[in-house]
Design an enzyme around this catalytic site. Structure first.
Site, PDB file in Angstrom:
ATOM      1  N   LYS A  47       9.041  -8.371  -7.083  1.00  0.00           N
ATOM      2  CA  LYS A  47       7.708  -8.849  -7.465  1.00  0.00           C
ATOM      3  C   LYS A  47       7.829  -9.824  -8.636  1.00  0.00           C
ATOM      4  O   LYS A  47       7.194 -10.883  -8.655  1.00  0.00           O
ATOM      5  CB  LYS A  47       6.805  -7.666  -7.864  1.00  0.00           C
ATOM      6  CG  LYS A  47       6.386  -6.815  -6.674  1.00  0.00           C
ATOM      7  CD  LYS A  47       5.735  -5.498  -7.092  1.00  0.00           C
ATOM      8  CE  LYS A  47       5.589  -4.595  -5.879  1.00  0.00           C
ATOM      9  NZ  LYS A  47       5.137  -3.236  -6.159  1.00  0.00           N
ATOM     10  N   GLN A  91       3.317   1.366  -9.956  1.00  0.00           N
ATOM     11  CA  GLN A  91       4.326   1.469  -8.909  1.00  0.00           C
ATOM     12  C   GLN A  91       4.440   2.913  -8.407  1.00  0.00           C
ATOM     13  O   GLN A  91       4.541   3.850  -9.185  1.00  0.00           O
ATOM     14  CB  GLN A  91       5.690   0.991  -9.461  1.00  0.00           C
ATOM     15  CG  GLN A  91       6.800   0.958  -8.438  1.00  0.00           C
ATOM     16  CD  GLN A  91       6.590  -0.096  -7.351  1.00  0.00           C
ATOM     17  OE1 GLN A  91       6.206  -1.237  -7.621  1.00  0.00           O
ATOM     18  NE2 GLN A  91       6.825   0.290  -6.108  1.00  0.00           N
ATOM     19  N   ASP A 114      -3.212  -4.067  -5.362  1.00  0.00           N
ATOM     20  CA  ASP A 114      -2.819  -3.366  -4.132  1.00  0.00           C
ATOM     21  C   ASP A 114      -4.000  -3.069  -3.202  1.00  0.00           C
ATOM     22  O   ASP A 114      -3.795  -2.646  -2.062  1.00  0.00           O
ATOM     23  CB  ASP A 114      -2.110  -2.049  -4.483  1.00  0.00           C
ATOM     24  CG  ASP A 114      -0.678  -2.294  -4.945  1.00  0.00           C
ATOM     25  OD1 ASP A 114      -0.047  -3.241  -4.431  1.00  0.00           O
ATOM     26  OD2 ASP A 114      -0.190  -1.547  -5.812  1.00  0.00           O
TER      27      ASP A 114
END
Ligand code: NAD
Length: 277
Positions: A47, A91, A114
């Site tokens: 990322k 995460q 997300d």
């Protein structure tokens, strides 16, 4: 035809890089890692790499394995209030003392890269504009990149998981497709998969989809990932299925690269929301 996720990813990233430069966008992604999961570290590096490529700043917050939940919540609240932060990622997985669903839902839905906060999922359910989960968006963008229309298509999804199958079924209905969802309790997968104009497998079951299960000249998207002897194996028996269908994604090299690109795409969307809001 092979639907190459790497080529489409690179094109999308180059367009975003150009846009960020042209419009002088200041975008910052905050990434929270709790614990020392090795796979998470690799995902985060990836990322960071793509953010850096397009000109997005990243800031990483690392916590030890036994960090109390309250500390992570405190950080999320602080980042929600920080106007320089465009997006936040917690995460997954997190250590057992942290309730991932509860804590990740505290992320401001306008910073939810997300697309998993209740507000964004509710908007998806209502068919309203929303931040789509990255894999779901990646599948749709890949199909659109090759000019496949979704409207009126018979689409069969294998898997009803919360990350892929379930939100994907909603997103595709919002695009006016006719969607059938199969799962472990489905009596006869083949009965449905053989009728699909587009078959999307998100089960995580190695080589579940065989050539006799797909329709001639259909489109097959392989999302599932199984790791066998350190190798990534998809849900689709690619070598046999590829000769029967019109288009197919490789796996790896199909939806994986698209998912990463959609993190960047969602960040730009969040930035635009914050400018208009
Ligand atoms: P999940 O485990 O939550 O859901 C899996 C679903 O598949 C379940 O609904 C289950 O009923 C169904 N299923 C499993 N085996 C089946 C079988 N033999 N027959 C019929 N149905 C079956 O998974 P998820 O989080 O939604 O993710 C789905 C898959 O996609 C996983 O393999 C995951 O690793 C992969 N994934 C890939 C990417 C990517 O970027 N390529 C991103 C996210 C997830």
């Amino acid at each position: 035809m092979i639907l190459d996720g790497k080529i489409v990813r690179d094109k999308i990233l180059d367009e975003i890089k150009e846009k960020i430069k042209r419009e002088d966008l200041k975008i910052k992604l905050a990434i929270i890692l709790v614990g020392d999961n090795e796979a998470s570290k690799i995902y985060i590096k990836n990322k960071e790499k793509y953010c850096d490529y397009v000109g997005i700043e990243t800031i990483k917050y690392t916590f030890t394995n036994n960090t109390p939940e309250s500390e992570v919540i405190e950080l999320i609240k602080k980042l929600n209030n920080d106007i320089s932060v465009t997006g936040i990622i917690l995460q997954s997985p997190v250590p057992h003392q942290i309730d991932f669903d509860k804590v990740s839902n505290l992320i401001d839905s306008n910073k939810d890269v997300d697309g998993f906060t209740k507000d964004n999922i509710y908007n998806l359910y209502l068919g309203k504009e929303t931040i789509l989960p990255c894999t779901v968006k990646g599948i749709i963008k890949l199909l659109e990149a090759y000019n496949f229309s979704l409207e009126g298509k018979d689409i069969v999804i294998i898997g009803r998981g919360n990350i892929v199958g379930h939100p994907l079924s909603l997103a595709l209905q919002n695009k006016n497709a006719t969607v059938t969802v199969l799962h472990t309790y489905t009596k006869d997968l083949e009965k449905y998969t053989k009728e699909a104009d587009i078959l999307i497998s998100a089960a995580g079951c190695a080589h579940l989809v065989k050539d006799y299960m797909v329709k001639n000249n259909s489109i097959v998207i392989d999302v599932g990932v199984s790791r066998i002897d350190g190798k990534i194996i998809g849900d689709v028996d690619f070598d046999k299925v590829k000769d029967k269908v019109f288009a197919i994604t490789p796996n790896p090299g199909g939806i994986g690269p698209m998912t990463v690109a959609m993190i960047i795409d969602n960040l730009v969307e969040l930035k635009e929301r914050s400018k208009n809001g």
